[in-house]
Design a protein around this motif. Structure first.
Motif, PDB file in Angstrom:
ATOM      1  N   ARG A  27      13.543  18.545  58.139  1.00 38.47           N
ATOM      2  CA  ARG A  27      14.160  18.754  56.819  1.00 38.47           C
ATOM      3  C   ARG A  27      15.633  19.140  56.969  1.00 38.47           C
ATOM      4  NH1 ARG A  27       9.308  21.445  54.897  1.00 38.47           N
ATOM      5  NH2 ARG A  27      10.239  23.370  55.649  1.00 38.47           N
ATOM      6  N   LEU A  28      15.927  20.007  57.938  1.00 39.54           N
ATOM      7  CA  LEU A  28      17.324  20.402  58.161  1.00 39.54           C
ATOM      8  C   LEU A  28      18.190  19.207  58.567  1.00 39.54           C
ATOM      9  CD1 LEU A  28      16.878  23.766  60.078  1.00 39.54           C
ATOM     10  CD2 LEU A  28      17.842  23.463  57.794  1.00 39.54           C
ATOM     11  N   VAL A  29      17.665  18.383  59.459  1.00 38.64           N
ATOM     12  CA  VAL A  29      18.417  17.214  59.925  1.00 38.64           C
ATOM     13  C   VAL A  29      18.671  16.262  58.769  1.00 38.64           C
ATOM     14  CG1 VAL A  29      18.275  15.153  61.374  1.00 38.64           C
ATOM     15  CG2 VAL A  29      17.653  17.393  62.310  1.00 38.64           C
ATOM     16  N   LYS A  30      17.673  16.049  57.919  1.00 40.06           N
ATOM     17  CA  LYS A  30      17.817  15.105  56.810  1.00 40.06           C
ATOM     18  C   LYS A  30      18.771  15.610  55.734  1.00 40.06           C
ATOM     19  CE  LYS A  30      13.595  12.524  57.327  1.00 40.06           C
ATOM     20  NZ  LYS A  30      12.418  11.968  56.690  1.00 40.06           N
ATOM     21  N   THR A  31      19.026  16.909  55.677  1.00 41.38           N
ATOM     22  CA  THR A  31      19.960  17.442  54.675  1.00 41.38           C
ATOM     23  C   THR A  31      21.383  17.557  55.212  1.00 41.38           C
ATOM     24  OG1 THR A  31      19.422  19.725  55.254  1.00 41.38           O
ATOM     25  CG2 THR A  31      18.172  18.720  53.448  1.00 41.38           C
ATOM     26  N   ASP A  32      21.583  17.374  56.496  1.00 42.36           N
ATOM     27  CA  ASP A  32      22.923  17.429  57.089  1.00 42.36           C
ATOM     28  C   ASP A  32      23.602  16.073  56.887  1.00 42.36           C
ATOM     29  OD1 ASP A  32      24.956  16.924  59.250  1.00 42.36           O
ATOM     30  OD2 ASP A  32      24.499  19.027  59.664  1.00 42.36           O
ATOM     31  N   PRO A  33      24.777  16.034  56.233  1.00 38.39           N
ATOM     32  CA  PRO A  33      25.436  14.745  55.952  1.00 38.39           C
ATOM     33  C   PRO A  33      25.728  13.907  57.193  1.00 38.39           C
ATOM     34  CG  PRO A  33      26.540  16.542  54.797  1.00 38.39           C
ATOM     35  CD  PRO A  33      25.520  17.164  55.708  1.00 38.39           C
ATOM     36  N   GLU A  34      26.059  14.543  58.305  1.00 36.79           N
ATOM     37  CA  GLU A  34      26.387  13.788  59.522  1.00 36.79           C
ATOM     38  C   GLU A  34      25.137  13.267  60.232  1.00 36.79           C
ATOM     39  OE1 GLU A  34      29.112  15.550  62.266  1.00 36.79           O
ATOM     40  OE2 GLU A  34      30.174  16.580  60.652  1.00 36.79           O
ATOM     41  N   LEU A  35      24.023  13.942  60.055  1.00 38.89           N
ATOM     42  CA  LEU A  35      22.809  13.573  60.774  1.00 38.89           C
ATOM     43  C   LEU A  35      21.796  12.816  59.920  1.00 38.89           C
ATOM     44  CD1 LEU A  35      22.252  16.926  62.690  1.00 38.89           C
ATOM     45  CD2 LEU A  35      23.334  14.836  63.538  1.00 38.89           C
ATOM     46  N   ALA A  36      21.922  12.895  58.597  1.00 33.83           N
ATOM     47  CA  ALA A  36      20.927  12.309  57.700  1.00 33.83           C
ATOM     48  C   ALA A  36      20.766  10.807  57.915  1.00 33.83           C
ATOM     49  CB  ALA A  36      21.298  12.590  56.244  1.00 33.83           C
ATOM     50  N   SER A  39      18.470  10.029  60.930  1.00 33.06           N
ATOM     51  CA  SER A  39      17.032  10.225  60.759  1.00 33.06           C
ATOM     52  C   SER A  39      16.411   9.076  59.986  1.00 33.06           C
ATOM     53  CB  SER A  39      16.741  11.560  60.070  1.00 33.06           C
ATOM     54  OG  SER A  39      17.209  11.538  58.741  1.00 33.06           O
TER      55      SER A  39
END
Length: 79
Positions: A27-36, A39
């Motif tokens: 969930r954290l990764v998917k909410t990060d603009p650079e990492l979304a 994923s």
């Protein structure tokens, strides 16, 4: 810390997560603009290759059947 070291450390950490912790991290990764966007591209699990895969490939068939002969050749002994 080198990029390679960070990559290995992250893999080690993720491998030790409980299923609940893994969901929270995802969930954290998917909410990060650079990492979304990463994923979304990698919904399928990535298969890791073993670093030793193919290490014994000789192109001469099954070497285990001829191990005694090969050892004898290598050490100049008769079987």
């Amino acid at each position: 810390m080198s990029a390679g070291h960070a990559h290995e450390e992250l893999h080690h950490l993720v491998d030790r997560l409980s299923p609940d912790q893994a969901r929270r991290l995802l969930r954290l990764v998917k909410t990060d603009p650079e990492l979304a966007n990463l994923s979304d591209e990698q919904d399928k699990p990535v298969r890791r290759r073993l670093s030793i895969a193919g290490i014994g490939a000789s192109g001469e068939g099954d070497l285990s059947e001829r191990v005694e002969d090969l050892l004898a050749e290598r050490f100049n002994r008769s079987v």
